[in-house]
Scaffold this motif. Structure first.
Motif, PDB file in Angstrom:
ATOM      1  N   ALA A   1     -11.862  50.022  87.805  1.00 25.64           N
ATOM      2  CA  ALA A   1     -12.801  50.365  88.815  1.00 25.64           C
ATOM      3  C   ALA A   1     -13.764  51.582  88.697  1.00 25.64           C
ATOM      4  CB  ALA A   1     -12.066  50.801  90.157  1.00 25.64           C
TER       5      ALA A   1
ATOM      6  N   GLU B   1     -14.751  45.973  87.292  1.00 21.12           N
ATOM      7  CA  GLU B   1     -14.700  44.779  87.947  1.00 21.12           C
ATOM      8  C   GLU B   1     -14.179  44.700  89.529  1.00 21.12           C
ATOM      9  OE1 GLU B   1     -13.841  41.164  85.898  1.00 21.12           O
ATOM     10  OE2 GLU B   1     -14.049  42.176  83.856  1.00 21.12           O
ATOM     11  N   SER B   2     -13.441  45.791  89.741  1.00 18.46           N
ATOM     12  CA  SER B   2     -12.718  46.235  90.788  1.00 18.46           C
ATOM     13  C   SER B   2     -13.436  47.097  91.829  1.00 18.46           C
ATOM     14  CB  SER B   2     -11.457  46.647  90.781  1.00 18.46           C
ATOM     15  OG  SER B   2     -11.177  47.581  89.987  1.00 18.46           O
ATOM     16  N   SER B   3     -14.594  47.456  91.407  1.00 16.55           N
ATOM     17  CA  SER B   3     -15.508  48.459  91.998  1.00 16.55           C
ATOM     18  C   SER B   3     -15.743  47.905  93.415  1.00 16.55           C
ATOM     19  CB  SER B   3     -16.640  48.834  91.398  1.00 16.55           C
ATOM     20  OG  SER B   3     -16.578  49.418  90.085  1.00 16.55           O
ATOM     21  N   THR B   4     -15.808  48.549  94.543  1.00 18.17           N
ATOM     22  CA  THR B   4     -16.118  48.209  95.630  1.00 18.17           C
ATOM     23  C   THR B   4     -17.564  47.719  95.971  1.00 18.17           C
ATOM     24  OG1 THR B   4     -16.796  50.401  96.553  1.00 18.17           O
ATOM     25  CG2 THR B   4     -14.490  49.507  96.757  1.00 18.17           C
TER      26      THR B   4
ATOM     27  N   ALA C   1     -15.363  40.000  97.163  1.00 17.09           N
ATOM     28  CA  ALA C   1     -14.820  40.712  96.033  1.00 17.09           C
ATOM     29  C   ALA C   1     -13.244  40.031  95.823  1.00 17.09           C
ATOM     30  CB  ALA C   1     -14.895  42.157  96.224  1.00 17.09           C
ATOM     31  N   GLY C   2     -12.669  39.905  96.954  1.00 17.69           N
ATOM     32  CA  GLY C   2     -11.346  39.255  96.680  1.00 17.69           C
ATOM     33  C   GLY C   2     -11.311  37.917  96.053  1.00 17.69           C
TER      34      GLY C   2
ATOM     35  N   HIS D   1     -12.356  37.871  92.590  1.00 18.89           N
ATOM     36  CA  HIS D   1     -11.208  38.396  91.713  1.00 18.89           C
ATOM     37  C   HIS D   1     -10.004  37.004  91.301  1.00 18.89           C
ATOM     38  CE1 HIS D   1      -7.932  40.762  89.771  1.00 18.89           C
ATOM     39  NE2 HIS D   1      -7.136  40.282  90.734  1.00 18.89           N
TER      40      HIS D   1
ATOM     41  N   LYS E   1     -11.700  34.827  88.905  1.00 25.90           N
ATOM     42  CA  LYS E   1     -12.077  35.435  87.468  1.00 25.90           C
ATOM     43  C   LYS E   1     -13.188  35.686  87.180  1.00 25.90           C
ATOM     44  CE  LYS E   1      -7.634  33.596  85.782  1.00 25.90           C
ATOM     45  NZ  LYS E   1      -6.628  34.850  86.156  1.00 25.90           N
TER      46      LYS E   1
ATOM     47  N   SER F   1     -16.390  37.589  86.555  1.00 19.30           N
ATOM     48  CA  SER F   1     -16.595  38.872  86.021  1.00 19.30           C
ATOM     49  C   SER F   1     -17.930  39.482  86.365  1.00 19.30           C
ATOM     50  CB  SER F   1     -16.562  38.965  84.273  1.00 19.30           C
ATOM     51  OG  SER F   1     -17.815  38.043  83.985  1.00 19.30           O
TER      52      SER F   1
ATOM     53  N   ALA G   1     -19.206  42.300  90.418  1.00 16.70           N
ATOM     54  CA  ALA G   1     -19.707  43.801  90.445  1.00 16.70           C
ATOM     55  C   ALA G   1     -21.141  43.994  89.754  1.00 16.70           C
ATOM     56  CB  ALA G   1     -18.772  44.921  89.919  1.00 16.70           C
TER      57      ALA G   1
END
Length: 237
Positions: free
Chosen positions: A57, A121-124, A190-191, A194, A197, A199, A202
């Motif tokens: 993140a 990649e997991s940044s809000t 975002a979910g 993910h 997959k 990329s 974000a």
């Protein structure tokens, strides 16, 4: 302020030396990337920022001169992000930015100073939008080269196997990037990204934040899913 942007995929296979015998399969994608970089050059930016996904993140800035390598793929190929020495001789570009640096070297980029920005990649979504606004404020004329892939679940042989949600998601991305639709990019799930997959979610939302108030138009230059992975190329100006 953002004056132009290009969205390109970031698989190391885009580099012919890495793809080896399969290199011709991505020739059309490479040509589209070259066209997108031409749009950036035509905008005469004062600064170019290459944005790409990294794990986790966090975010990371990579100054001009930072190097990258494809030696992990058995290829003796190194790249450098623009001109400069880099602040940390031991620092290395993540693969997404290394592919961006390769694209710039391939086209002989010399139109503006270059720097890199890795976004987790997991940044809000809000974190991404905020980062984009900050990047756009770094110069009076900023251009972004935004690296990222769509879903990796388009076929049975795809890295993430076949997921029936993948094609509609990728179509949504292609429409948004092709139309420079900030609202559509901002509302990407975002979910779901993910799970598929993806990329590029974000980095594309960083682009949306950077483009706020810029009034840019978009053009979709390429959209396909070789190897079951969605690749999109678009240019904004």
């Amino acid at each position: 302020m953002l004056v132009a942007a290009a969205a390109c995929p970031c698989p190391p296979l885009l580099v012919p030396e890495v793809a080896a015998g399969a290199a011709p399969e991505l020739d059309v994608a490479r040509a589209a990337c070259t066209d997108a970089l031409g749009v950036l050059a035509a905008a005469r930016p004062g600064r170019l920022v290459v944005v790409g996904p990294v794990g986790g993140a966090g975010v990371g800035h990579h100054p001009a001169g930072t190097t990258g390598s494809f030696r992990g793929f058995g290829v003796g190929l190194d790249v450098r992000l623009g001109e400069g020495e880099g602040e940390d001789a031991e620092a290395r570009l993540p693969y997404s930015l290394a592919v961006g640096a390769w694209l710039l070297e391939r086209t002989g980029w010399s139109d503006a100073p270059v720097e890199g920005f890795g976004v987790g990649e997991s940044s809000t979504t809000e974190q991404c939008l905020r980062s984009g606004r900050e990047l756009a404020a770094r110069d009076e004329r900023v251009a972004l080269l935004v690296m990222g892939d769509a879903s990796a679940c388009r076929t049975l042989k795809a890295p993430g196997y076949l997921d029936e949600r993948a094609a509609p998601f990728d179509a949504q991305v292609a429409r948004a990037l092709g139309a420079a639709d900030l609202a559509a990019l901002t509302t990407l799930d975002a979910g779901l990204a993910h799970e598929l997959k993806v990329s590029g979610r974000a980095p594309w939302q960083v682009l949306a934040g950077a483009a706020e108030g810029a009034d840019l138009g978009g053009s979709l230059l390429y959209e396909d899913a070789p190897y079951g992975v969605g690749y999109v190329v678009a240019a904004w100006s």
